[in-house]
Design a protein around this motif. Structure first.
Motif, PDB file in Angstrom:
ATOM      1  N   PRO A 123     -97.321 -64.125 -39.624  1.00 67.61           N
ATOM      2  CA  PRO A 123     -97.031 -62.669 -38.784  1.00 67.61           C
ATOM      3  C   PRO A 123     -96.330 -62.957 -37.354  1.00 67.61           C
ATOM      4  O   PRO A 123     -96.907 -63.634 -36.471  1.00 67.61           O
ATOM      5  CB  PRO A 123     -98.454 -62.380 -38.594  1.00 67.61           C
ATOM      6  N   SER A 124     -95.609 -61.856 -37.260  1.00 70.46           N
ATOM      7  CA  SER A 124     -95.013 -61.590 -35.820  1.00 70.46           C
ATOM      8  C   SER A 124     -95.758 -61.152 -34.829  1.00 70.46           C
ATOM      9  O   SER A 124     -96.727 -60.328 -35.127  1.00 70.46           O
ATOM     10  CB  SER A 124     -93.577 -61.008 -35.958  1.00 70.46           C
ATOM     11  N   ALA A 126     -95.460 -58.219 -33.424  1.00 69.36           N
ATOM     12  CA  ALA A 126     -95.526 -56.900 -33.822  1.00 69.36           C
ATOM     13  C   ALA A 126     -96.670 -56.780 -35.070  1.00 69.36           C
ATOM     14  O   ALA A 126     -97.249 -55.606 -35.014  1.00 69.36           O
ATOM     15  CB  ALA A 126     -94.161 -56.170 -34.132  1.00 69.36           C
ATOM     16  N   GLN A 127     -96.375 -57.618 -35.912  1.00 69.23           N
ATOM     17  CA  GLN A 127     -97.528 -57.465 -36.959  1.00 69.23           C
ATOM     18  C   GLN A 127     -98.809 -57.511 -36.606  1.00 69.23           C
ATOM     19  O   GLN A 127     -99.803 -56.922 -37.108  1.00 69.23           O
ATOM     20  CB  GLN A 127     -96.932 -58.380 -38.050  1.00 69.23           C
ATOM     21  N   LEU A 128     -98.946 -58.670 -35.527  1.00 72.23           N
ATOM     22  CA  LEU A 128    -100.446 -58.852 -35.198  1.00 72.23           C
ATOM     23  C   LEU A 128    -100.877 -57.782 -34.565  1.00 72.23           C
ATOM     24  O   LEU A 128    -102.035 -57.239 -34.501  1.00 72.23           O
ATOM     25  CB  LEU A 128    -100.455 -60.104 -34.245  1.00 72.23           C
ATOM     26  N   GLU A 129    -100.048 -56.981 -33.674  1.00 80.29           N
ATOM     27  CA  GLU A 129    -100.588 -55.829 -33.038  1.00 80.29           C
ATOM     28  C   GLU A 129    -100.682 -54.682 -34.028  1.00 80.29           C
ATOM     29  O   GLU A 129    -101.926 -53.937 -33.858  1.00 80.29           O
ATOM     30  CB  GLU A 129     -99.446 -55.327 -32.176  1.00 80.29           C
ATOM     31  N   ALA A 130    -100.029 -54.456 -35.055  1.00 82.25           N
ATOM     32  CA  ALA A 130    -100.457 -53.657 -36.054  1.00 82.25           C
ATOM     33  C   ALA A 130    -101.576 -53.826 -36.888  1.00 82.25           C
ATOM     34  O   ALA A 130    -102.411 -52.971 -36.976  1.00 82.25           O
ATOM     35  CB  ALA A 130     -99.026 -53.542 -37.190  1.00 82.25           C
ATOM     36  N   ALA A 131    -101.980 -55.226 -36.979  1.00 83.18           N
ATOM     37  CA  ALA A 131    -103.077 -55.556 -37.913  1.00 83.18           C
ATOM     38  C   ALA A 131    -104.382 -55.235 -36.724  1.00 83.18           C
ATOM     39  O   ALA A 131    -105.706 -54.806 -36.955  1.00 83.18           O
ATOM     40  CB  ALA A 131    -103.298 -56.834 -37.835  1.00 83.18           C
ATOM     41  N   ASN A 132    -103.960 -55.269 -35.387  1.00 79.69           N
ATOM     42  CA  ASN A 132    -105.061 -55.044 -34.446  1.00 79.69           C
ATOM     43  C   ASN A 132    -105.387 -53.661 -34.361  1.00 79.69           C
ATOM     44  O   ASN A 132    -106.492 -53.135 -34.074  1.00 79.69           O
ATOM     45  CB  ASN A 132    -104.758 -55.491 -32.884  1.00 79.69           C
ATOM     46  N   CYS A 133    -104.363 -52.711 -34.695  1.00 75.58           N
ATOM     47  CA  CYS A 133    -104.827 -51.322 -34.468  1.00 75.58           C
ATOM     48  C   CYS A 133    -105.355 -51.040 -35.753  1.00 75.58           C
ATOM     49  O   CYS A 133    -106.338 -50.065 -35.621  1.00 75.58           O
ATOM     50  CB  CYS A 133    -103.205 -50.569 -34.593  1.00 75.58           C
ATOM     51  N   GLN A 134    -105.150 -51.544 -36.959  1.00 79.02           N
ATOM     52  CA  GLN A 134    -105.861 -51.471 -38.093  1.00 79.02           C
ATOM     53  C   GLN A 134    -107.396 -51.780 -37.730  1.00 79.02           C
ATOM     54  O   GLN A 134    -108.090 -51.160 -38.580  1.00 79.02           O
ATOM     55  CB  GLN A 134    -105.523 -52.106 -39.270  1.00 79.02           C
TER      56      GLN A 134
END
Length: 434
Positions: A123-124, A126-134
């Motif tokens: 994961p990039s 940005a993907q980690l940030e999206a996962a954090n939001c989830q």
């Protein structure tokens, strides 16, 4: 072949490598220092890689790191050999080490090819940030679930409350119902007597007198006022229970207000009266009130009453379990001294006092069998319960702790085996504005 291996480690066939530098000390030492530093750095890298692999056991590419470490070691060894061949022309050995280095480097490069897609799949940011939001959304859902569980626990407490009230209301209602039948007979008899009196003549005097003796008019005159008084007491009891229910639930008082805490304690005790009475092998639980002179306290009354209900319910459960449990502890203990409890005389002691002009304290103590340090440290943890499966949710004390914190107070538990349990509620007289 033997001659080949002998030449492999000999230095008699060639001129030493230092001859290429014309044996100029400055040039020779420059190469010695640079090659030595390079070798030292190369040898230190695998140590770091090994430490990383040891600490990150979940790393998916351990084997490639170890292979890369072997490549680094072999590269460092070639630089060591460059220093060695300055004086000792063992060029076969030096070349053989370079061949090994070339093989390892080639194999490493080839081995890297299939893991490139896996590395790209990591994961990039940005993907980690999206996962954090989830995860934040999931946490919010968990908080909502917790609120639902709290409501479930409150409904469970209300279920116990309603069961107690139903039992308490049932007694006076049955009493009224039973006495009404008797009163009905009495009234019929009196009406018959009145009817006979209205027909009074000389021929009926003896009949009236016989009927008066038959219905025992004197007893009716004495007993009828008592029955009516009992009916009135039963009705007042029902009214008092309904008022206690209202005081306990405080459904019309969602906001904070000034209340008398003793009213909340008394209402809770009245609702729990059914559980305090003797049943089977369990004797009556005596409640000792030592109320101090408390001022009215600004609080959320319904929530505080829920805390009283949870603590008193737990004390009652503990005392009922202690009838058997404490006896076993006393038998198993070598010496009990002043720890031995009077399990045949279970008691709950409620003490209230004003600490100063800003704080009040409520102590609810039982003379049950107490609890161990391990249980005491977990008593306020969510979902922790010592009751059998299906008998409790493990949220009562956790919710009580949160409620007292919401009031800016403290809820403490003091307990030890064979020494009973005491819950101490300390809250401010005025809730501090946030």
């Amino acid at each position: 072949m033997l001659e080949f291996f002998q030449n492999f480690f000999t230095d008699s066939l060639f001129i030493p490598h230092g001859h290429c530098y014309l044996w100029k000390p400055s040039l020779v030492w420059l190469n010695i220092i640079s090659d030595s530093l390079i070798a030292l750095v190369y040898y230190s890298i695998p140590i770091v890689l090994i430490y990383f692999v040891h600490k990150r056991k979940d790393f998916p590419f351990k084997w490639i790191l170890l292979l890369f470490g072997a490549f680094i070691v072999s590269c460092g060894t070639t630089h060591v050999m460059d220093v060695w061949t300055l004086w000792h022309p063992t060029y076969w050995l030096s070349s053989f080490i370079k061949v090994i280095t070339a093989i390892i480097s080639l194999y490493t490069a080839i081995a890297l090819l299939p893991i490139i897609p896996q590395a790209l799949a990591l994961p990039s940011p940005a993907q980690l940030e999206a996962a954090n939001c989830q995860l934040k959304l999931t946490l919010k859902e968990l908080e909502n679930t917790q609120s639902q569980l709290i409501q479930t626990e409150k409904m469970s407490s209300l279920g116990q409350l309603v069961a107690g009230i139903a039992h308490e209301i049932n007694n006076p209602v049955n009493f009224i119902d039973g006495n009404i039948v008797i009163v009905n007979y009495y009234i019929k008899d009196l009406l018959n007597l009145i009817t006979l009196s209205q027909k009074c003549n000389c021929h009926l005097l003896s009949e009236i007198q016989a009927y008066i003796e038959e219905i025992d008019l004197d007893f009716i005159k004495e007993d009828l006022p008592k029955i009516l008084s009992s009916i009135k007491m039963g009705a007042e009891r029902i009214s008092k229970l309904v008022l206690s229910l209202r005081n306990f639930s405080r459904l019309d008082e969602a906001e904070k207000k000034e209340v008398d805490l003793h009213e909340g304690l008394d209402s809770t005790l009245l609702i729990l009266q059914n559980r305090l009475e003797a049943k089977g092998n369990h004797p009556d639980i005596q409640v000792i009130k030592e109320y101090g002179n408390l001022p009215k306290v600004e609080c959320y009354p319904g929530q505080l009453n829920q805390v009283f209900m949870n603590i008193l319910n737990n004390s009652i459960d503990t005392l009922k379990e202690s009838i058997i449990g404490c006896r076993l502890l006393v038998v198993n203990a070598k010496t009990t001294g002043n720890q031995q409890l009077t399990t045949n005389n279970p008691q709950i002691r409620i003490c209230t006092e004003a600490l100063d002009t800003n704080q009040v304290i409520i102590r609810i103590a039982d003379n049950g069998c107490g609890m161990t340090e391990e249980i005491k440290h977990k008593i306020f943890d969510p979902f922790y319960t010592t009751k059998p499966v299906g008998s409790g949710t493990g949220l009562g004390m956790s919710i009580s702790y949160q409620i007292i914190n919401k009031h800016g107070g403290q809820l403490k538990c003091i307990s030890a085996p064979l020494q009973g349990t005491e819950f101490i509620i300390q809250i401010p007289i005025r809730i501090k504005s946030v």
